[in-house]
Design a protein around this motif. Sequence first.
Motif, PDB file in Angstrom:
ATOM      1  N   SER A 199     -18.446  21.380   4.956  1.00 23.27           N
ATOM      2  CA  SER A 199     -18.387  21.465   6.416  1.00 23.27           C
ATOM      3  C   SER A 199     -17.056  22.073   6.839  1.00 23.27           C
ATOM      4  O   SER A 199     -16.030  21.873   6.191  1.00 23.27           O
ATOM      5  CB  SER A 199     -18.546  20.074   7.038  1.00 23.27           C
ATOM      6  OG  SER A 199     -18.317  20.104   8.427  1.00 23.27           O
ATOM      7  N   MET A 200     -17.093  22.806   7.969  1.00 27.79           N
ATOM      8  CA  MET A 200     -15.875  23.410   8.505  1.00 27.79           C
ATOM      9  C   MET A 200     -15.252  22.554   9.607  1.00 27.79           C
ATOM     10  O   MET A 200     -14.163  22.865  10.100  1.00 27.79           O
ATOM     11  CB  MET A 200     -16.192  24.808   9.049  1.00 27.79           C
ATOM     12  CG  MET A 200     -16.701  25.773   7.999  1.00 27.79           C
ATOM     13  SD  MET A 200     -17.333  27.320   8.696  1.00 27.79           S
ATOM     14  CE  MET A 200     -15.817  28.070   9.256  1.00 27.79           C
ATOM     15  N   LYS A 201     -15.930  21.476  10.007  1.00 23.50           N
ATOM     16  CA  LYS A 201     -15.456  20.677  11.143  1.00 23.50           C
ATOM     17  C   LYS A 201     -14.074  20.051  10.930  1.00 23.50           C
ATOM     18  O   LYS A 201     -13.237  20.082  11.848  1.00 23.50           O
ATOM     19  CB  LYS A 201     -16.482  19.597  11.490  1.00 23.50           C
ATOM     20  CG  LYS A 201     -17.663  20.123  12.292  1.00 23.50           C
ATOM     21  CD  LYS A 201     -18.428  18.976  12.926  1.00 23.50           C
ATOM     22  CE  LYS A 201     -19.430  19.508  13.937  1.00 23.50           C
ATOM     23  NZ  LYS A 201     -20.072  18.424  14.686  1.00 23.50           N
ATOM     24  N   PRO A 202     -13.793  19.470   9.772  1.00 21.24           N
ATOM     25  CA  PRO A 202     -12.452  18.914   9.583  1.00 21.24           C
ATOM     26  C   PRO A 202     -11.352  19.970   9.729  1.00 21.24           C
ATOM     27  O   PRO A 202     -10.277  19.687  10.264  1.00 21.24           O
ATOM     28  CB  PRO A 202     -12.493  18.353   8.157  1.00 21.24           C
ATOM     29  CG  PRO A 202     -13.943  18.077   7.908  1.00 21.24           C
ATOM     30  CD  PRO A 202     -14.666  19.166   8.621  1.00 21.24           C
ATOM     31  N   ALA A 203     -11.630  21.194   9.271  1.00 25.37           N
ATOM     32  CA  ALA A 203     -10.648  22.273   9.388  1.00 25.37           C
ATOM     33  C   ALA A 203     -10.412  22.643  10.847  1.00 25.37           C
ATOM     34  O   ALA A 203      -9.278  22.929  11.248  1.00 25.37           O
ATOM     35  CB  ALA A 203     -11.110  23.492   8.596  1.00 25.37           C
ATOM     36  N   ILE A 204     -11.478  22.645  11.657  1.00 25.14           N
ATOM     37  CA  ILE A 204     -11.333  22.958  13.079  1.00 25.14           C
ATOM     38  C   ILE A 204     -10.410  21.952  13.762  1.00 25.14           C
ATOM     39  O   ILE A 204      -9.564  22.305  14.587  1.00 25.14           O
ATOM     40  CB  ILE A 204     -12.718  22.971  13.768  1.00 25.14           C
ATOM     41  CG1 ILE A 204     -13.551  24.163  13.277  1.00 25.14           C
ATOM     42  CG2 ILE A 204     -12.576  23.023  15.284  1.00 25.14           C
ATOM     43  CD1 ILE A 204     -12.972  25.521  13.660  1.00 25.14           C
ATOM     44  N   LEU A 205     -10.571  20.668  13.410  1.00 25.32           N
ATOM     45  CA  LEU A 205      -9.726  19.630  13.995  1.00 25.32           C
ATOM     46  C   LEU A 205      -8.262  19.822  13.585  1.00 25.32           C
ATOM     47  O   LEU A 205      -7.351  19.670  14.406  1.00 25.32           O
ATOM     48  CB  LEU A 205     -10.224  18.256  13.563  1.00 25.32           C
ATOM     49  CG  LEU A 205      -9.770  17.059  14.411  1.00 25.32           C
ATOM     50  CD1 LEU A 205     -10.242  17.218  15.854  1.00 25.32           C
ATOM     51  CD2 LEU A 205     -10.292  15.768  13.818  1.00 25.32           C
TER      52      LEU A 205
END
Length: 442
Positions: free
Chosen positions: A405-411
């Motif tokens: 997932s890319m979500k942790p990187a976005i945060l």
Amino acid sequence: MTKLSTSQKAWVMYDWANSVYSLIIATAIFPVYYVSMTADIGSLDTIFGTVDPAAVYSFSLTLAFLIVALGSPVLSAIADRTSKRHYFLTGFCSLGSAACIGLYWFDASTTVWLAVVLSVLASVGFWGSIVFYNAYLPEIAEEKLRDELSARGFAMGYFGSSLLLVVCLAMILAYETFGFESAAQPTRLSFLLVGIWWFGFAMTCIYFLPKPRKPAAPDGIGSDHTRLTAMIILKRVAAQVRRSKDLRFYLLAYFFFSTGVQTIFYIANLYGANELELPAGKLIATILVIQIIAIVGALSFSRLSAWLGNLRAMQTALSLWALLCGLAFLMDKSQAWVEYYFYALGAGVGLVMGGIQSLARSTYSKLLPPDADNTTFYSFYDVLEKIGVVLGTLLVGVTLQMTGSMKPAILMLGGMFILSLLALIPVREPSNASRQASLTAE
């Protein structure tokens, strides 16, 4: 608006020339095409083992920025010493445009590595040219005009690249009308058009840019004397940066927000495709929305800086960036209106992207000492941007490989904007008086 001189018009139009790379190759069409061409592969064999194709693309960007970050300081110092800045600008521009033309031959999953190599070269050509291009700003415009000129450059870039994107999209979406057998053919033709557009317009612009005032060194670029002198210039500029608290903290802030802005710019389509599972047409439409609104953003933040000052205008943009990252993290493919949320998010990104990019460039030019080695000073600016993107794309690639997932990187990228806001606190509003004081008293 202020009437521009010939050299100022040429400088603004170079953004028109090269921005087609950043929109069509780096953002809108090539990433989507790359995902479609690698969808059935599963993984790619590398010296580090099997790697997800999307992660390979992210790591390839990391490599490109690392090459530019390592090479540009010395090349910039040589350019200042030898009065050959326009030659370096031409060389990097030629490399990038030729690589874009080469992407026309990315027509099957068997040519994925060709596409990866060419995308690295195109990125090196684009970002390598930017440091030499930006260095003209303090020489062709007085301080009071730089915010407006920088904004007009970005605005022309957004407009010109959007124009070519519309043409390319028309061919791709209505490929049968244009006599193509599949959408892949006009997609590859788009890469060819980018290279021709970039090179053709850029050569005209470079011709009208002023030649550096400093006399050329007699020994030439390849001589030991010139390389030694370049290193002396590099050390002198580094010492000036260390003495100036304003420059030190501004560059630190720039490093943090560049990590966020440029990485988001590069992975936005991948995020929409992988995390939200939006179709390619909607992703490209979002990018077009971003480009159009970015024109308004660049010009609006130029006006805002005249009202509030450069730093407060930048702090406003950075606060909005952090908010947008938080909203992106909360988005999910299961949401009923997710595509419309993505459009709204894109509109917000466009507004602050145009503002922060134009303000960052002009604000830095106002912090430079008089009669500075501009190319070398901008190489520090450029290197920090590239290191930031290396960090950002590496972060995205590792996160994607480890979590899927890319979500942790976005945060985490959102956190970069908060760090940037903190780093700007000690920086004083740019002015001749404060800049002189910071360089002599500290």
